[in-house]
Design a protein around this motif. Structure first.
Motif, PDB file in Angstrom:
ATOM      1  N   UNK A   1       0.657  -1.094  -0.116  1.00 28.64           N
ATOM      2  CA  UNK A   1       0.007  -0.095   0.177  1.00 28.64           C
ATOM      3  C   UNK A   1       0.983   1.327   0.113  1.00 28.64           C
ATOM      4  N   UNK A   2       1.010   2.003  -1.258  1.00 30.14           N
ATOM      5  CA  UNK A   2       1.578   2.975  -1.261  1.00 30.14           C
ATOM      6  C   UNK A   2       0.998   4.394  -1.437  1.00 30.14           C
ATOM      7  N   UNK A   3      -0.200   4.030  -1.192  1.00 30.97           N
ATOM      8  CA  UNK A   3      -1.224   5.291  -1.176  1.00 30.97           C
ATOM      9  C   UNK A   3      -2.093   5.327  -0.127  1.00 30.97           C
ATOM     10  N   UNK A   4      -2.787   6.429  -0.034  1.00 30.10           N
ATOM     11  CA  UNK A   4      -3.831   6.639   0.966  1.00 30.10           C
ATOM     12  C   UNK A   4      -5.050   7.507   0.507  1.00 30.10           C
ATOM     13  N   UNK A   5      -6.093   7.686   1.233  1.00 31.54           N
ATOM     14  CA  UNK A   5      -7.201   8.565   0.840  1.00 31.54           C
ATOM     15  C   UNK A   5      -7.585   9.512   1.842  1.00 31.54           C
ATOM     16  N   UNK A   6      -8.262  10.510   1.258  1.00 32.12           N
ATOM     17  CA  UNK A   6      -8.910  11.471   2.228  1.00 32.12           C
ATOM     18  C   UNK A   6     -10.145  11.757   1.916  1.00 32.12           C
ATOM     19  N   UNK A   7     -11.140  11.503   2.962  1.00 31.42           N
ATOM     20  CA  UNK A   7     -12.600  11.592   2.806  1.00 31.42           C
ATOM     21  C   UNK A   7     -12.802  13.032   3.676  1.00 31.42           C
ATOM     22  N   UNK A   8     -13.326  14.242   3.163  1.00 35.73           N
ATOM     23  CA  UNK A   8     -13.752  15.342   3.669  1.00 35.73           C
ATOM     24  C   UNK A   8     -15.184  15.583   3.525  1.00 35.73           C
ATOM     25  N   UNK A   9     -15.606  15.487   4.947  1.00 37.70           N
ATOM     26  CA  UNK A   9     -17.143  15.800   5.182  1.00 37.70           C
ATOM     27  C   UNK A   9     -17.523  17.332   5.334  1.00 37.70           C
ATOM     28  N   UNK A  10     -18.305  17.615   4.660  1.00 34.36           N
ATOM     29  CA  UNK A  10     -18.531  19.053   4.617  1.00 34.36           C
ATOM     30  C   UNK A  10     -20.344  18.969   5.359  1.00 34.36           C
ATOM     31  N   UNK A  11     -20.958  20.362   5.447  1.00 35.60           N
ATOM     32  CA  UNK A  11     -22.222  20.326   6.087  1.00 35.60           C
ATOM     33  C   UNK A  11     -23.196  19.796   5.069  1.00 35.60           C
ATOM     34  N   UNK A  12     -22.879  19.701   3.806  1.00 36.92           N
ATOM     35  CA  UNK A  12     -23.925  19.236   2.825  1.00 36.92           C
ATOM     36  C   UNK A  12     -23.581  17.789   2.158  1.00 36.92           C
ATOM     37  N   UNK A  13     -22.307  17.637   2.050  1.00 30.91           N
ATOM     38  CA  UNK A  13     -21.906  16.514   1.252  1.00 30.91           C
ATOM     39  C   UNK A  13     -20.561  16.180   1.637  1.00 30.91           C
ATOM     40  N   UNK A  14     -20.084  15.152   0.749  1.00 31.82           N
ATOM     41  CA  UNK A  14     -18.725  14.905   1.379  1.00 31.82           C
ATOM     42  C   UNK A  14     -17.921  14.421  -0.174  1.00 31.82           C
ATOM     43  N   UNK A  15     -16.363  14.574  -0.093  1.00 35.15           N
ATOM     44  CA  UNK A  15     -15.710  14.339  -1.123  1.00 35.15           C
ATOM     45  C   UNK A  15     -14.320  13.255  -0.738  1.00 35.15           C
ATOM     46  N   UNK A  16     -14.056  12.665  -1.782  1.00 34.47           N
ATOM     47  CA  UNK A  16     -13.338  11.604  -1.419  1.00 34.47           C
ATOM     48  C   UNK A  16     -12.254  11.747  -2.585  1.00 34.47           C
ATOM     49  N   UNK A  17     -10.874  12.027  -2.028  1.00 34.96           N
ATOM     50  CA  UNK A  17      -9.705  12.074  -2.828  1.00 34.96           C
ATOM     51  C   UNK A  17      -8.697  11.043  -2.489  1.00 34.96           C
ATOM     52  N   UNK A  18      -8.475  10.326  -3.571  1.00 34.55           N
ATOM     53  CA  UNK A  18      -7.884   8.934  -3.370  1.00 34.55           C
ATOM     54  C   UNK A  18      -6.520   8.949  -4.175  1.00 34.55           C
TER      55      UNK A  18
END
Length: 411
Positions: free
Chosen positions: A305-322
């Protein structure tokens, strides 16, 4: 004024005057609207697609935003009239273009004769293509070979000037309150991309007095230098909005952005002073104040595993940067901590890994834990494992008694 047609017909003759565009059938209007509402006009195959302004539309109100005029193709001709058919098809195409040109001219959405300033061949990557920018008193109009669109200065909300990883190009991101449309696609951001070494020289079409009268007192009569500098200076002066650029955050290579993916596209994430910005498709803008929590995923240290992900949760939605490079984990952690943003799971997983290492290094501690567990099991009369062992022992004794009884009977 012609009466409104109520027969339900959807065909007729297009009439364009100085103020209105109408479709008329038997001297009655099928549809009619003012030319000033037309924000864009494009040709798509046999259609003329008109996009209409929705500025006067209330929040929960329905409003007409697009009209398509279909010009049907000619019927197939016989081989004897093949040459005449070709000529008629050319006339039909020219008529389609003629109507389009008349709409563009009357609605003043493509012409640059009365513009204050014109910049040619501006490269855009969202939406993609090369456009000519015409600056007017109230709006900017972009027109290219296929599409034209415009945006009011009041609709512009923010600017970002971002150095790209190739160290050759710079991207200028323009945020819009009212999105522009191309077909079924709406764009809340315009992204221009300039080469650092591309220089231009332009002059205003207005005099100093005329610029002062329309409120452009800070605009110079001539501009020269790098194209991105000229465009940024003009837009910032007209709108009064400052251009934001990345400052403090840098990744392991000294760049200002991280390469990552937002399925199904790959792009670049820029951690800024008060927000996060991802380009190119789609453009995602996240203010720090809107973030509820940040979750780090796939951070276990393994060779595969050489990578990781970030999930950002906001007031209305969420975004996944992988697929972010693992070597950027510490930089991002320090960045979020410095902005006092709540980060979850990264601490829990790191503590689990850390405790696992400490347990492996301290064998005596593991031994003590094991002894304590065994003593608890021995002293716990209600333990299920203990009862199971006792039951199995009794069953063995019972089988032995049965076998002994059987031998006695045989004797």
């Amino acid at each position: 004024m012609a009466d409104q047609s109520i027969k339900g017909t959807n065909w007729g003759r297009v009439i364009i005057d100085d103020k209105n565009l109408s479709l008329s059938h038997l001297s009655q209007n099928v549809i009619k609207f003012p030319l000033k509402r037309i924000t864009n006009s494009n040709i798509q195959k046999n259609d003329i697609v008109l996009q209409l302004s929705t500025e006067e539309c209330a929040e929960n109100e329905d409003m007409l935003c697009e009209v398509r005029f279909y010009i049907p193709p000619r019927e197939q001709k016989t081989e004897k009239k093949k040459q005449e058919s070709n000529e008629e098809e050319q006339d039909e195409i020219s008529y389609l273009q003629q109507v389009q040109n008349q709409i563009v001219k009357k609605a003043k959405i493509g012409g640059s004769s009365d513009s204050i300033l014109t910049i040619h061949e501006v490269p855009l990557i969202v939406p993609r293509g090369k456009y000519t920018m015409d600056f007017f008193k109230k709006d900017i109009r972009f027109h290219g070979n296929t599409y034209q669109f415009n945006t009011d200065y009041k609709s512009i909300t923010r600017f970002f000037l971002l150095p790209m990883p190739d160290e050759v190009n710079l991207s200028l991101v323009v945020g819009l309150e009212n999105p522009i449309k191309q077909g079924q696609t709406a764009y809340n951001y315009i992204v221009m991309q300039f080469r650092k070494d591309l220089e231009i020289q332009i002059e205003m079409k207005y005099t100093r007095e005329q610029l002062d009268n329309i409120g452009w007192k800070g605009i110079r009569l001539e501009y020269s230098g790098s194209m991105f500098d000229v465009v940024c200076d003009i837009l910032s002066e007209i709108t009064g909005i400052k251009v934001v650029s990345p400052k403090n955050f840098k990744c392991k290579n000294g760049l200002f952005c991280l390469r990552c993916s937002v399925v199904p596209h790959s792009g670049f994430l820029f951690p800024l002073e008060k927000s996060l910005l991802y380009i190119q498709k789609p453009v995602i803008y996240i203010k720090h104040d809107d973030i509820k929590e940040i979750i780090f995923q796939r951070i276990t240290q393994t060779t595969q595993n050489k990578f990781f992900d970030i999930k950002i949760v906001t007031q209305n939605t969420s975004h996944l940067f992988s697929t972010i490079d693992r070597e950027e984990l510490d930089n991002l952690s320090q960045y979020f901590n410095s902005k006092k943003l709540e980060v979850k799971k990264i601490q829990e997983e790191n503590e689990g890994i850390k405790n696992g290492k400490e347990d492996n290094e301290d064998g005596s501690q593991n031994g003590n834990d094991h002894k304590i567990t065994l003593s608890q099991m021995d002293s716990d009369e209600d333990d299920e494992d203990f009862q199971a062992q006792e039951d199995s022992y009794n069953s063995v004794q019972f089988q032995q008694k049965v076998q002994k009884t059987t031998r006695n009977v045989k004797k």
